[in-house]
Scaffold this motif. Structure first.
Motif, mmCIF file in Angstrom:
data_model
loop_
_atom_site.group_PDB
_atom_site.id
_atom_site.type_symbol
_atom_site.label_atom_id
_atom_site.label_comp_id
_atom_site.label_asym_id
_atom_site.label_seq_id
_atom_site.Cartn_x
_atom_site.Cartn_y
_atom_site.Cartn_z
ATOM 1 N N UNK A 26 0.828 -1.214 0.000
ATOM 2 C CA UNK A 26 0.000 0.000 0.000
ATOM 3 C C UNK A 26 0.860 1.260 0.000
ATOM 4 N N UNK A 29 2.193 1.717 -3.549
ATOM 5 C CA UNK A 29 1.206 2.065 -4.569
ATOM 6 C C UNK A 29 0.690 3.482 -4.366
ATOM 7 N N UNK A 30 0.377 3.817 -3.115
ATOM 8 C CA UNK A 30 -0.194 5.144 -2.885
ATOM 9 C C UNK A 30 0.766 6.249 -3.274
ATOM 10 N N UNK B 64 -9.432 3.954 4.323
ATOM 11 C CA UNK B 64 -8.191 4.589 3.886
ATOM 12 C C UNK B 64 -7.368 3.654 2.986
ATOM 13 N N UNK B 65 -7.392 2.367 3.297
ATOM 14 C CA UNK B 65 -6.543 1.477 2.494
ATOM 15 C C UNK B 65 -7.141 1.169 1.123
ATOM 16 N N UNK B 67 -7.931 3.677 -0.904
ATOM 17 C CA UNK B 67 -7.583 4.840 -1.723
ATOM 18 C C UNK B 67 -6.385 4.513 -2.623
ATOM 19 N N UNK B 68 -6.499 4.840 -3.916
ATOM 20 C CA UNK B 68 -5.445 4.460 -4.863
ATOM 21 C C UNK B 68 -4.132 5.212 -4.668
ATOM 22 N N UNK B 69 -4.236 6.543 -4.550
ATOM 23 C CA UNK B 69 -3.012 7.348 -4.539
ATOM 24 C C UNK B 69 -3.149 8.500 -3.548
#
Ligand SMILES: Cc1cc2nc3c(=O)[nH]c(=O)nc-3n(C[C@H](O)[C@H](O)[C@H](O)COP(=O)(O)OP(=O)(O)OC[C@H]3O[C@@H](n4cnc5c(N)ncnc54)[C@H](O)[C@@H]3O)c2cc1C
Ligand code: FES
Lengths: 106, 422
Positions: A26, A29-30, B64-65, B67-69
């Motif tokens: 995560x 990626x974020x 929250x987890x 969310x892509x970016x």
């Protein structure tokens, strides 16, 4: 803050500050770290979040479950002794983890 | 709303989910320079859907987890993310440029348009569907509402035995609710898996306490006061429910495309480069009807996929088309579905098979069905068997053979018997 250092196959490194409780996938990626595809969003179904963990850091990680172990045999780049699927690695307090991303994930 | 610098309006992507996000990200990775606006009608930062019926519903992960970016990522890559704006009209010129109008009155000019507007939940047309407590599950708002109601209820009816219905049923069952799953057809997930897999899933979920009713003929949803109280079947039986979740498929959102004259037929018709019938607008993801990309697929065969893998792969193809380096989309479609403690992974498309081989290791809880057309392996449904899934996916991609006789022995590793094409 915990930090994860992602080094790509050509050797260029990127250091990212991470939140405790997020996965190493995560975090990548974020922040748009290339080299981690993570198609399944961390549900242990795609093996496109494969990383090689720095040898010095590897032993300190909780061991992997059987499903992760099996999935790793299907990763696009051959697994090595220090291979992990980084969606299964949780960021912990004070973590300073170093991983290398494979040449390709698909 | 401002347009891009010096008259360049750039690319407008309508729909900021899996397909739209991937398209924006891939374009920047390919060096695309013009402004990119990624616009969606939901009032959330772009997020991924699959966990909504699984890990998120069960409380294993937070919103929250999904969310892509991060916002920093979007800023750094000069991708303007607009949320809570619904496009209701588009004025498009022949060269592909134009202006999009939103419900709130905003006007967004574009040089080029991408439609990644996805699909919406198909509504069930029976009496009582408007009662409070009757829900659908397509987006984060749906999931938040569902999640908020779960602690207050005991009996749940899920209508629809497709992936979303089964996943939600399995999640709710795991969370201690009493779940009845009503499927209109004779088997579970009839559209996407073969009969053996359907029956394996049926046994598994029944054993784990879900009351699955096949050939269920739902007559109406009954209320008590102003709340849902149950679901009535044709035989007069009323299954009690304080919550009814409907998952009976989706309808592609083609209305905007139709209004600007793009050819539509079960989705927006695109070519192998994700280009719509005007030759410039791209359409990607659940909304697109595309030439079957599987190597060796019958000539002229078309398909609309509802999967992350397709949204991601097709978005990459669209990105190449936009930067002027068109590539053909050929790939092995794959899909996963987590149903409580059961992990289903599907590689390839089983349509048109003439032989199936079942591999089962009961002690280890592993189960796979391999599908063949002639000698060629074309697909596999794998339950808790990632090694089989990976081996078949690799074999289809490379055209390798997996001899069915040898594959029937579950002790044999498929990878070890894969033969590369000579
Ligand atoms: C609960 C659930 C579980 C799933 N599980 C899996 C799984 O396990 N594996 C898998 O591969 N796939 C799964 N899927 C499918 C996968 O999520 C979809 O295939 C994918 O989201 C498709 O992406 P998309 O961008 O094409 O469309 P969508 O995700 O539908 O996004 C389209 C977006 O466009 C917006 N929009 C539409 N019209 C307008 C307009 N006029 N103006 C502005 N915005 C607009 C919509 O609100 C939406 O946000 C699941 C889907 C759901 C709902
Ligand atoms: S993100 Fe898919 S297996 Fe890790």
């Amino acid at each position: 803050m915990p930090t994860i250092t992602y080094t790509d196959a050509t050797g260029s490194a990127r250091v990212v500050e991470a939140n405790v409780g997020d996965s190493v996938m995560e975090t990548a990626v974020r922040n748009g770290v290339p080299g981690i595809v993570a198609e399944c969003g961390g549900s242990l179904s795609c093996a496109t979040c494969h990383v090689f963990v720095d040898e010095a850091d590897f032993a300190a990680l909780p061991p992997m479950e059987e499903m992760e172990d099996e999935m790793l045999w299907g990763a696009a780049v051959e697994r090595q002794d220090t291979s992990r699927l980084c969606c299964q690695i949780k960021v912990t307090d004070g973590m300073d983890l170093h991983v290398t991303t494979p040449e390709t994930q698909v | 709303m401002p347009t891009g610098p010096e008259g360049s309006a750039g690319l407008l992507i309508i729909g900021s989910s899996q397909a739209g996000v991937q398209l924006a990200v891939s374009l920047r990775a390919l060096g695309y320079e013009p402004p990119i606006t990624l616009l969606g009608d939901e009032n959330h930062r772009p997020y991924q859907r699959p966990a909504l019926s699984k890990e998120f519903l069960q409380g294993a992960i937070t919103k929250e987890s999904l969310i892509y970016r991060t916002q920093e990522y979007w800023d750094e890559h000069r991708i303007r993310v607009v949320r809570n704006e619904r496009i209701i009209r588009i004025d498009k010129r022949d060269d592909g440029s134009g202006v999009a109008h939103s419900m709130s009155g905003a006007e967004i000019a574009f040089d080029r348009l991408a439609l990644t507007v996805g699909a919406r939940a198909r509504r069930l047309l029976v009496e009582g569907v408007d009662l409070p407590g009757v829900l659908y599950l397509r987006n984060a708002d749906d999931a938040l509402e569902l999640k908020a109601r779960v602690p207050m209820i005991k009996d749940v009816v899920v209508i629809g035995g497709g992936f979303i219905g089964i996943e939600a049923a399995a999640s709710l069952n795991k969370m201690g609710r009493t779940v009845t799953l009503l499927e209109a057809g004779p088997r579970l997930v009839g559209r996407a898996v073969g009969a053996e897999t359907s029956s394996y899933l049926l046994d598994h979920h029944r054993q784990h306490g879900i009351d699955v009713v096949l050939d269920a003929d739902v007559r109406r949803i009954v209320g008590s006061g102003d709340r849902v109280a149950g679901v009535e079947l044709a035989d007069g039986r009323v299954v009690p429910a304080e919550l009814v979740l409907i998952g009976v498929g989706v309808i592609p959102n083609t209305e905007l495309a139709e209004s600007i004259g793009l050819e539509c037929d079960n989705g927006i018709r695109v070519d192998a480069h994700a280009l719509a019938s005007d030759g410039v607008t791209v359409a990607v993801g659940d909304v697109a009807n595309l030439p079957n990309p599987v190597p060796g697929a019958p000539e002229g065969d078309r398909i609309r996929f509802e999967s992350v893998n397709n949204a991601v792969e097709q978005a990459k193809v669209a990105a190449y088309a936009i930067v002027g380096r068109p590539e053909e989309y050929a790939g092995v479609p794959w899909f996963w579905s987590n149903q409580a403690d059961l992990k289903l992974q599907i590689a390839g498309l089983s349509a048109g098979h003439d032989l199936t081989v079942v591999r089962q290791d009961e002690a280890k809880g592993k189960y796979s069905v391999l599908y063949y057309r002639g000698d060629a392996i074309i697909a596999a449904d794998c339950v808790n068997a990632p090694l089989d899934f990976m081996a078949v996916k690799a074999a289809i991609a490379s055209g390798a053979a997996i001899p069915p006789g040898e594959a029937a022995d579950p002790a044999v590793q498929l990878k070890s018997i894969s033969r590369n094409p000579s």
